[in-house]
Design a protein around this motif. Structure first.
Motif, PDB file in Angstrom:
ATOM      1  N   ARG A  81       0.832  -1.131   0.182  1.00 42.47           N
ATOM      2  CA  ARG A  81       0.048   0.044   0.028  1.00 42.47           C
ATOM      3  C   ARG A  81       0.891   1.022  -0.012  1.00 42.47           C
ATOM      4  O   ARG A  81       1.773   1.266   0.604  1.00 42.47           O
ATOM      5  N   LYS A  82       0.436   2.055  -0.761  1.00 39.24           N
ATOM      6  CA  LYS A  82       1.200   3.296  -1.025  1.00 39.24           C
ATOM      7  C   LYS A  82       2.689   3.393  -1.176  1.00 39.24           C
ATOM      8  O   LYS A  82       3.617   4.488  -1.209  1.00 39.24           O
ATOM      9  N   ALA A  83       3.061   2.191  -1.776  1.00 42.23           N
ATOM     10  CA  ALA A  83       4.501   2.048  -2.201  1.00 42.23           C
ATOM     11  C   ALA A  83       4.812   2.790  -3.808  1.00 42.23           C
ATOM     12  O   ALA A  83       3.981   2.941  -4.554  1.00 42.23           O
ATOM     13  N   ASN A  84       5.918   3.417  -3.605  1.00 41.13           N
ATOM     14  CA  ASN A  84       6.410   4.065  -4.840  1.00 41.13           C
ATOM     15  C   ASN A  84       7.122   2.854  -5.943  1.00 41.13           C
ATOM     16  O   ASN A  84       8.585   2.548  -5.425  1.00 41.13           O
ATOM     17  N   LEU A  85       6.674   2.410  -6.899  1.00 42.92           N
ATOM     18  CA  LEU A  85       7.227   1.397  -7.676  1.00 42.92           C
ATOM     19  C   LEU A  85       7.201   2.380  -9.165  1.00 42.92           C
ATOM     20  O   LEU A  85       7.373   1.612 -10.368  1.00 42.92           O
ATOM     21  N   LYS A  86       7.527   3.625  -9.127  1.00 44.02           N
ATOM     22  CA  LYS A  86       7.613   4.242 -10.462  1.00 44.02           C
ATOM     23  C   LYS A  86       8.991   3.515 -11.210  1.00 44.02           C
ATOM     24  O   LYS A  86       9.989   3.577 -10.570  1.00 44.02           O
ATOM     25  N   ASN A  87       8.972   3.478 -12.360  1.00 47.30           N
ATOM     26  CA  ASN A  87       9.930   2.976 -13.117  1.00 47.30           C
ATOM     27  C   ASN A  87      10.567   1.681 -12.659  1.00 47.30           C
ATOM     28  O   ASN A  87      11.494   1.222 -13.035  1.00 47.30           O
ATOM     29  N   THR A 100      -1.994  -3.834  -2.991  1.00 48.19           N
ATOM     30  CA  THR A 100      -1.286  -2.621  -3.989  1.00 48.19           C
ATOM     31  C   THR A 100      -2.342  -1.356  -3.991  1.00 48.19           C
ATOM     32  O   THR A 100      -1.798  -0.612  -4.666  1.00 48.19           O
ATOM     33  N   GLU A 101      -3.193  -1.197  -2.976  1.00 54.07           N
ATOM     34  CA  GLU A 101      -3.955   0.166  -3.030  1.00 54.07           C
ATOM     35  C   GLU A 101      -3.147   1.452  -2.936  1.00 54.07           C
ATOM     36  O   GLU A 101      -2.262   1.496  -2.008  1.00 54.07           O
ATOM     37  N   LYS A 102      -3.457   2.178  -3.774  1.00 56.69           N
ATOM     38  CA  LYS A 102      -2.732   3.635  -3.729  1.00 56.69           C
ATOM     39  C   LYS A 102      -1.262   3.249  -4.036  1.00 56.69           C
ATOM     40  O   LYS A 102      -0.677   4.492  -3.765  1.00 56.69           O
ATOM     41  N   ALA A 103      -0.845   2.479  -4.645  1.00 57.29           N
ATOM     42  CA  ALA A 103       0.622   2.243  -4.852  1.00 57.29           C
ATOM     43  C   ALA A 103       0.705   3.279  -6.423  1.00 57.29           C
ATOM     44  O   ALA A 103       0.124   3.205  -7.130  1.00 57.29           O
ATOM     45  N   GLN A 104       2.045   3.696  -6.433  1.00 53.40           N
ATOM     46  CA  GLN A 104       2.448   4.329  -7.566  1.00 53.40           C
ATOM     47  C   GLN A 104       3.063   3.698  -8.394  1.00 53.40           C
ATOM     48  O   GLN A 104       4.265   3.143  -8.280  1.00 53.40           O
ATOM     49  N   VAL A 105       2.700   3.364  -9.854  1.00 51.69           N
ATOM     50  CA  VAL A 105       3.302   2.611 -10.467  1.00 51.69           C
ATOM     51  C   VAL A 105       3.272   3.399 -11.957  1.00 51.69           C
ATOM     52  O   VAL A 105       2.385   3.894 -12.291  1.00 51.69           O
ATOM     53  N   SER A 106       4.226   3.218 -12.672  1.00 54.02           N
ATOM     54  CA  SER A 106       4.430   3.789 -14.070  1.00 54.02           C
ATOM     55  C   SER A 106       4.214   2.511 -15.109  1.00 54.02           C
ATOM     56  O   SER A 106       4.853   1.523 -15.078  1.00 54.02           O
ATOM     57  N   LEU A 107       3.490   2.795 -16.035  1.00 56.37           N
ATOM     58  CA  LEU A 107       3.179   1.738 -17.163  1.00 56.37           C
ATOM     59  C   LEU A 107       3.916   2.430 -18.248  1.00 56.37           C
ATOM     60  O   LEU A 107       3.620   3.333 -18.771  1.00 56.37           O
ATOM     61  N   PHE A 108       4.488   1.323 -19.016  1.00 56.75           N
ATOM     62  CA  PHE A 108       5.232   1.736 -20.228  1.00 56.75           C
ATOM     63  C   PHE A 108       4.431   1.248 -21.473  1.00 56.75           C
ATOM     64  O   PHE A 108       3.738   0.314 -21.732  1.00 56.75           O
TER      65      PHE A 108
END
Length: 108
Positions: A81-87, A100-108
């Motif tokens: 929850r609320k983890a930063n998974l950008k890139n 994964t609620e409110k996790a930050q994810v970048s999609l390519f």
């Protein structure tokens, strides 16, 4: 006190149930490490090598995993929850039943 381990080689380490809240593990190599049921709240794993690591039932709440390589990592039932998974690289990662609620994810 939070732990600081930068660019450490902890490959294949057994860190089951480890308490690493707030630890600074930027760029650390934890590939194939076992972190099942570990507590990693607010942990900085930016750019870490986590390929094949086992995080089953681990707590990664609000952790920074930006740019980390989680290829083939086992994240079953992990609290992200609320983890930063950008890139972050998530190729073949197992996220079955992960929170994964409110996790930050970048999609390519």
């Amino acid at each position: 006190f939070p732990v600081t381990i930068r660019v450490a080689n902890l490959m294949k380490a057994n860190l089951t149930k480890a308490k690493l809240n707030g630890a600074n593990l930027i760029g650390a190599c934890l590939s194939e490490a076992t972190l099942s049921e570990a507590t990693l709240r607010y942990t900085n794993l930016r750019n870490a090598d986590l390929r094949g690591a086992i995080f089953e039932k681990a707590t990664l709440h609000r952790s920074i995993l930006a740019g980390a390589d989680l290829s083939s990592a086992q994240l079953k039932r992990a609290d992200m929850r609320k983890a930063n998974l950008k890139n972050a690289i998530l190729a073949k990662a197992n996220l079955k039943a992960a929170i994964t609620e409110k996790a930050q994810v970048s999609l390519f």
